[in-house]
Design an enzyme around this catalytic site. Structure first.
Site, PDB file in Angstrom:
ATOM      1  N   HIS A  17       8.934  -1.952  -1.826  1.00 59.18           N
ATOM      2  CA  HIS A  17       7.837  -1.212  -1.162  1.00 59.18           C
ATOM      3  C   HIS A  17       7.678   0.161  -1.813  1.00 59.18           C
ATOM      4  O   HIS A  17       8.483   1.069  -1.554  1.00 59.18           O
ATOM      5  CB  HIS A  17       8.135  -1.048   0.334  1.00 59.18           C
ATOM      6  CG  HIS A  17       7.043  -0.352   1.094  1.00 59.18           C
ATOM      7  ND1 HIS A  17       6.498  -0.868   2.245  1.00 59.18           N
ATOM      8  CD2 HIS A  17       6.379   0.807   0.873  1.00 59.18           C
ATOM      9  CE1 HIS A  17       5.554  -0.054   2.698  1.00 59.18           C
ATOM     10  NE2 HIS A  17       5.469   0.987   1.888  1.00 59.18           N
ATOM     11  N   HIS A  19       4.657   3.271  -3.382  1.00 57.34           N
ATOM     12  CA  HIS A  19       3.291   3.762  -3.610  1.00 57.34           C
ATOM     13  C   HIS A  19       3.279   4.458  -4.962  1.00 57.34           C
ATOM     14  O   HIS A  19       3.979   5.466  -5.142  1.00 57.34           O
ATOM     15  CB  HIS A  19       2.892   4.754  -2.518  1.00 57.34           C
ATOM     16  CG  HIS A  19       2.923   4.146  -1.151  1.00 57.34           C
ATOM     17  ND1 HIS A  19       1.828   3.554  -0.568  1.00 57.34           N
ATOM     18  CD2 HIS A  19       3.941   4.000  -0.258  1.00 57.34           C
ATOM     19  CE1 HIS A  19       2.154   3.075   0.626  1.00 57.34           C
ATOM     20  NE2 HIS A  19       3.438   3.332   0.843  1.00 57.34           N
ATOM     21  N   LYS A 103      -0.988  -7.211   2.138  1.00 57.60           N
ATOM     22  CA  LYS A 103      -0.504  -6.148   3.010  1.00 57.60           C
ATOM     23  C   LYS A 103      -1.421  -5.957   4.206  1.00 57.60           C
ATOM     24  O   LYS A 103      -2.626  -5.768   4.053  1.00 57.60           O
ATOM     25  CB  LYS A 103      -0.438  -4.854   2.190  1.00 57.60           C
ATOM     26  CG  LYS A 103      -0.039  -3.637   2.979  1.00 57.60           C
ATOM     27  CD  LYS A 103       1.437  -3.653   3.359  1.00 57.60           C
ATOM     28  CE  LYS A 103       1.761  -2.535   4.306  1.00 57.60           C
ATOM     29  NZ  LYS A 103       2.861  -1.709   3.892  1.00 57.60           N
ATOM     30  N   HIS A 140       2.720  -3.115   7.915  1.00 56.66           N
ATOM     31  CA  HIS A 140       3.035  -1.794   8.473  1.00 56.66           C
ATOM     32  C   HIS A 140       2.990  -1.980   9.990  1.00 56.66           C
ATOM     33  O   HIS A 140       1.911  -2.094  10.571  1.00 56.66           O
ATOM     34  CB  HIS A 140       2.026  -0.732   7.997  1.00 56.66           C
ATOM     35  CG  HIS A 140       2.308   0.620   8.586  1.00 56.66           C
ATOM     36  ND1 HIS A 140       2.794   1.670   7.849  1.00 56.66           N
ATOM     37  CD2 HIS A 140       2.216   1.076   9.863  1.00 56.66           C
ATOM     38  CE1 HIS A 140       2.976   2.717   8.634  1.00 56.66           C
ATOM     39  NE2 HIS A 140       2.635   2.381   9.866  1.00 56.66           N
ATOM     40  N   HIS A 178       9.486  -1.023   6.097  1.00 61.85           N
ATOM     41  CA  HIS A 178      10.056   0.261   6.516  1.00 61.85           C
ATOM     42  C   HIS A 178      10.348   0.338   8.017  1.00 61.85           C
ATOM     43  O   HIS A 178       9.793   1.149   8.737  1.00 61.85           O
ATOM     44  CB  HIS A 178       9.197   1.445   6.066  1.00 61.85           C
ATOM     45  CG  HIS A 178       7.716   1.356   6.348  1.00 61.85           C
ATOM     46  ND1 HIS A 178       7.193   0.905   7.524  1.00 61.85           N
ATOM     47  CD2 HIS A 178       6.645   1.700   5.568  1.00 61.85           C
ATOM     48  CE1 HIS A 178       5.870   0.981   7.463  1.00 61.85           C
ATOM     49  NE2 HIS A 178       5.513   1.453   6.292  1.00 61.85           N
ATOM     50  N   ASP A 251       9.719   2.879   0.130  1.00 64.09           N
ATOM     51  CA  ASP A 251       8.492   3.512   0.631  1.00 64.09           C
ATOM     52  C   ASP A 251       8.289   4.874  -0.029  1.00 64.09           C
ATOM     53  O   ASP A 251       7.813   5.808   0.613  1.00 64.09           O
ATOM     54  CB  ASP A 251       8.495   3.624   2.155  1.00 64.09           C
ATOM     55  CG  ASP A 251       7.120   3.989   2.705  1.00 64.09           C
ATOM     56  OD1 ASP A 251       6.109   3.789   2.004  1.00 64.09           O
ATOM     57  OD2 ASP A 251       7.062   4.502   3.846  1.00 64.09           O
TER      58      ASP A 251
HETATM   59  N1  LIG Z   1       4.963   6.007   4.642  1.00 69.63           N
HETATM   60  C1  LIG Z   1       4.123   7.021   4.696  1.00 69.63           C
HETATM   61  O1  LIG Z   1       4.347   7.946   5.467  1.00 69.63           O
HETATM   62  N2  LIG Z   1       3.015   7.069   3.932  1.00 69.63           N
HETATM   63  C2  LIG Z   1       2.523   6.041   3.054  1.00 69.63           C
HETATM   64  C3  LIG Z   1       1.846   4.930   3.780  1.00 69.63           C
HETATM   65  C4  LIG Z   1       2.779   3.975   4.479  1.00 69.63           C
HETATM   66  O2  LIG Z   1       3.651   3.365   3.864  1.00 69.63           O
HETATM   67  O3  LIG Z   1       2.664   3.792   5.694  1.00 69.63           O
HETATM   68  C5  LIG Z   1       1.558   6.685   2.057  1.00 69.63           C
HETATM   69  O4  LIG Z   1       0.801   5.951   1.397  1.00 69.63           O
HETATM   70  O5  LIG Z   1       1.587   7.913   1.904  1.00 69.63           O
HETATM   71 ZN   LIG Z   2       4.525   2.691   2.381  1.00 72.96          ZN
HETATM   72 ZN   LIG Z   3       3.493   1.886   5.941  1.00 73.47          ZN
END
Ligand SMILES: NC(=O)N[C@@H](CC(=O)O)C(=O)O
Ligand SMILES: [Zn+2]
Ligand SMILES: [Zn+2]
Length: 347
Positions: A17, A19, A103, A140, A178, A251
């Site tokens: 996971h 970003h 997702k 999520h 998460h 995450d």
């Molecule tokens: N985890 C977070 O607090 N933020 C994530 C989005 C997510 O995973 O929910 C993001 O894209 O910034």
């Molecule tokens: Zn995330």
């Molecule tokens: Zn998330």
């Protein structure tokens, strides 16, 4: 008394996971993930989100173009589910090997989720198709109703969404992403092999007191939000148990420093530079290093039905100080555990 190990060598891990964002941010953050991991599940919450095969291919190409020479890393792409996504488009992306998973963001649950799903009934045909294909659904897991307290949103989601969804689609492979509560840890542990979960380093190391007592720490603010201590303890216990349906998903979610240190700060912790040493620290504290490699490198691929990585990575016991910030053009990112000393360093 057993001697403390001085190094840990494990099969190359994967991050289930992350970003990666786009453009300059992508260029800056990707090397921290690709230096360590063989693969990573790349979240589709760009602006606009990745909702088609064409957008997924283009994003994958941009990631591959940003990869430093010598990094052997495969981005595993995901499709962002919307109320109107065509099941045929998703199937085309899955069978061609582009999309590894899809997702589900409940609309407005988190960063860049405004196009998310408004109710499960609207994606029933998509879920039906995914179940048939064996395509994992990543969730999520938070309800978004304004009247539900932010600290209760994950537990409420289990009752009101997860339970009915999994009884409607009992063979659908689902990852609760998460997880942050004892409720989720118990729910996943009690379920069958179709349900897995990722756990972040911040939710293993911290609880809401760390974020809020003695001053607010915006770099620990993420969603789902850190919970009270009993929940942190439950997450630590479940990873220490070696249960194979829990696996590494950092995450890592970078936001520019000025957007986090703000009157209305963004949610997300940029932990890619420190996550593996942080997880190692937790497993060592728990006397559970025997389960560390499986958590990082085996449980995830087994759940997804993918081969384990070849090759290894080594952590050495060597204190190092995490940088206070990482430059991004004229801006900066603040890494998880900035300024702190970690005992494990990646060799
Ligand atoms: N985890 C977070 O607090 N933020 C994530 C989005 C997510 O995973 O929910 C993001 O894209 O910034
Ligand atoms: Zn995330
Ligand atoms: Zn998330």
């Amino acid at each position: 008394m057993t001697a403390q190990p001085q190094q840990l060598t494990l099969r190359r891990p994967d991050d289930w996971h992350i970003h990666l964002r786009d453009d300059e941010m992508l260029n800056t953050v990707l090397p921290y993930t690709s230096a360590v991991n063989g693969r990573a599940i790349v979240m589709p919450n760009l602006v606009p989100p990745v909702t088609s095969v064409a957008a997924g291919e283009a994003y994958r190409d941009r990631i591959l173009a940003a990869l430093p020479a010598g990094h052997a890393f495969t981005p595993l792409m995901t499709c962002y589910l919307t109320d109107s996504l065509d099941p045929d488009e998703l199937e085309r992306g899955f069978t061609s090997g582009l999309f590894t998973a899809a997702k589900l963001y409940p609309a407005h649950a988190t960063t860049n989720s405004s196009h998310g799903v408004t109710n499960i009934a609207s994606i029933a045909r998509v879920l039906e198709r995914m179940q048939k294909l064996g395509m994992p659904l990543l969730i999520h897991g938070e309800v978004t109703d304004a009247h539900v307290d932010i600290f209760d949103r994950e537990a409420r989601f289990i009752e009101t969404v997860m339970v009915p969804l999994r009884s409607q689609f009992p063979a659908l492979k689902v990852v609760m992403e998460h997880i942050t509560t004892q409720d989720a840890a118990d729910y996943v542990a009690a379920a069958d092999e179709t349900l897995g979960a990722t756990i972040t380093p911040q939710h293993l190391m911290f609880n809401r007191n760390h974020m809020l007592v003695g001053g607010i720490r915006p770099h620990l603010y993420c969603l789902p939000i850190l919970k009270r201590n009993v929940h942190q303890e439950a997450l630590r216990k479940v990873v220490a148990s070696g249960n194979p349906r829990f696996f590494l998903g950092t995450d890592t979610a970078p936001h520019l420093r000025h957007l986090k240190e703000a009157s209305c700060g963004c949610a997300g912790v940029f932990n890619a530079p420190t996550s593996l040493p942080a997880y190692a620290t937790v497993f060592e504290e728990l006397n559970a290093l025997e389960h560390f490699e499986a958590f990082c490198s085996e449980n995830g691929p087994r759940f997804y039905g993918l081969p384990l990585n070849e090759g290894t990575i080594t952590l050495v016991r060597e204190p190092w100080q995490v940088p206070e910030s990482i430059a991004l053009g004229s801006h900066a990112l603040v890494p998880f555990l900035a300024g702190e000393t970690l005992n494990w360093r990646i060799a």
